[in-house]
Motif scaffolding. Structure first.
Motif, PDB file in Angstrom:
ATOM      1  N   SER A   2       0.718  -1.258   0.096  1.00 52.34           N
ATOM      2  CA  SER A   2       0.166   0.105   0.019  1.00 52.34           C
ATOM      3  C   SER A   2       0.796   1.229   0.012  1.00 52.34           C
ATOM      4  O   SER A   2       2.056   1.333   0.186  1.00 52.34           O
ATOM      5  CB  SER A   2      -0.922  -0.043   1.318  1.00 52.34           C
ATOM      6  OG  SER A   2      -0.042   0.111   2.580  1.00 52.34           O
ATOM      7  N   THR A   3       0.253   2.387  -0.191  1.00 55.41           N
ATOM      8  CA  THR A   3       0.808   3.610  -0.288  1.00 55.41           C
ATOM      9  C   THR A   3       0.596   4.370   0.694  1.00 55.41           C
ATOM     10  O   THR A   3      -0.443   4.596   1.293  1.00 55.41           O
ATOM     11  CB  THR A   3       0.590   4.401  -1.862  1.00 55.41           C
ATOM     12  OG1 THR A   3       1.005   3.479  -2.743  1.00 55.41           O
ATOM     13  CG2 THR A   3       1.265   5.644  -1.859  1.00 55.41           C
ATOM     14  N   THR A   4       1.755   5.002   1.673  1.00 52.70           N
ATOM     15  CA  THR A   4       1.412   5.958   2.569  1.00 52.70           C
ATOM     16  C   THR A   4       2.013   7.141   2.329  1.00 52.70           C
ATOM     17  O   THR A   4       3.184   7.317   1.750  1.00 52.70           O
ATOM     18  CB  THR A   4       2.202   5.275   3.875  1.00 52.70           C
ATOM     19  OG1 THR A   4       1.634   4.034   4.123  1.00 52.70           O
ATOM     20  CG2 THR A   4       1.923   6.331   5.105  1.00 52.70           C
ATOM     21  N   THR A   5       1.549   8.156   2.579  1.00 53.60           N
ATOM     22  CA  THR A   5       2.028   9.502   2.389  1.00 53.60           C
ATOM     23  C   THR A   5       2.512  10.299   3.592  1.00 53.60           C
ATOM     24  O   THR A   5       1.822  10.189   4.728  1.00 53.60           O
ATOM     25  CB  THR A   5       0.827  10.632   1.685  1.00 53.60           C
ATOM     26  OG1 THR A   5       0.464   9.877   0.626  1.00 53.60           O
ATOM     27  CG2 THR A   5       1.404  12.014   1.545  1.00 53.60           C
ATOM     28  N   LEU A   6       3.548  10.557   3.629  1.00 57.86           N
ATOM     29  CA  LEU A   6       4.457  11.377   4.660  1.00 57.86           C
ATOM     30  C   LEU A   6       4.561  12.733   4.370  1.00 57.86           C
ATOM     31  O   LEU A   6       4.966  13.262   3.333  1.00 57.86           O
ATOM     32  CB  LEU A   6       5.846  10.689   5.193  1.00 57.86           C
ATOM     33  CG  LEU A   6       5.588   9.329   5.587  1.00 57.86           C
ATOM     34  CD1 LEU A   6       7.343   8.962   5.748  1.00 57.86           C
ATOM     35  CD2 LEU A   6       5.358   9.278   6.914  1.00 57.86           C
ATOM     36  N   LYS A   7       4.280  13.732   5.412  1.00 55.45           N
ATOM     37  CA  LYS A   7       4.474  15.099   5.369  1.00 55.45           C
ATOM     38  C   LYS A   7       5.820  15.518   6.031  1.00 55.45           C
ATOM     39  O   LYS A   7       5.744  15.314   7.063  1.00 55.45           O
ATOM     40  CB  LYS A   7       3.331  15.980   5.920  1.00 55.45           C
ATOM     41  CG  LYS A   7       2.040  15.774   5.048  1.00 55.45           C
ATOM     42  CD  LYS A   7       1.020  16.601   5.418  1.00 55.45           C
ATOM     43  CE  LYS A   7      -0.413  16.263   4.320  1.00 55.45           C
ATOM     44  NZ  LYS A   7      -1.329  17.283   4.797  1.00 55.45           N
ATOM     45  N   LEU A   8       6.497  15.874   5.318  1.00 56.34           N
ATOM     46  CA  LEU A   8       8.036  15.917   5.999  1.00 56.34           C
ATOM     47  C   LEU A   8       8.503  17.401   5.774  1.00 56.34           C
ATOM     48  O   LEU A   8       7.948  18.230   4.854  1.00 56.34           O
ATOM     49  CB  LEU A   8       9.187  15.177   5.230  1.00 56.34           C
ATOM     50  CG  LEU A   8       8.793  13.861   4.931  1.00 56.34           C
ATOM     51  CD1 LEU A   8      10.038  13.086   4.228  1.00 56.34           C
ATOM     52  CD2 LEU A   8       8.867  13.123   6.472  1.00 56.34           C
TER      53      LEU A   8
END
Length: 92
Positions: A2-8
């Motif tokens: 699955s795809t996970t988005t991280l805000k960095l």
């Protein structure tokens, strides 16, 4: 997968890019590896705490413990190839 988005933050993203390049990896591979390492560390920590809690319950229930100096002497002598007297559990 699955795809996970991280805000960095921009700063962290840049630091990751530099560290990944130094390690010869893509930033994605670097982050996946870092997440896996931190997850493994958390799992080992949880297992350690669980074992300590179980030991504490056993001591509370049975009241048997070993003298640390006796255990260390036993291990030292055993590893040195000497005949060693096994420590005895004592009641608290």
């Amino acid at each position: 997968m699955s795809t996970t988005t991280l805000k960095l933050s921009d700063d962290l993203k840049e630091r990751i890019a530099i560290a990944a390049a130094d390690a010869g990896k893509t930033p994605h591979a670097f982050m996946v590896e870092a997440l896996a390492a931190q997850t493994a560390l958390a799992e080992r920590r949880r297992a350690f705490v669980d074992a300590a809690m179980t030991a504490e319950q056993e001591v509370a229930e049975y009241g048997l413990v070993y003298d640390a100096d006796a255990v260390f002497s036993y291990l030292h002598d055993t590893l040195a190839g000497k005949r060693a007297k096994r420590p005895k559990a004592v009641k608290l």
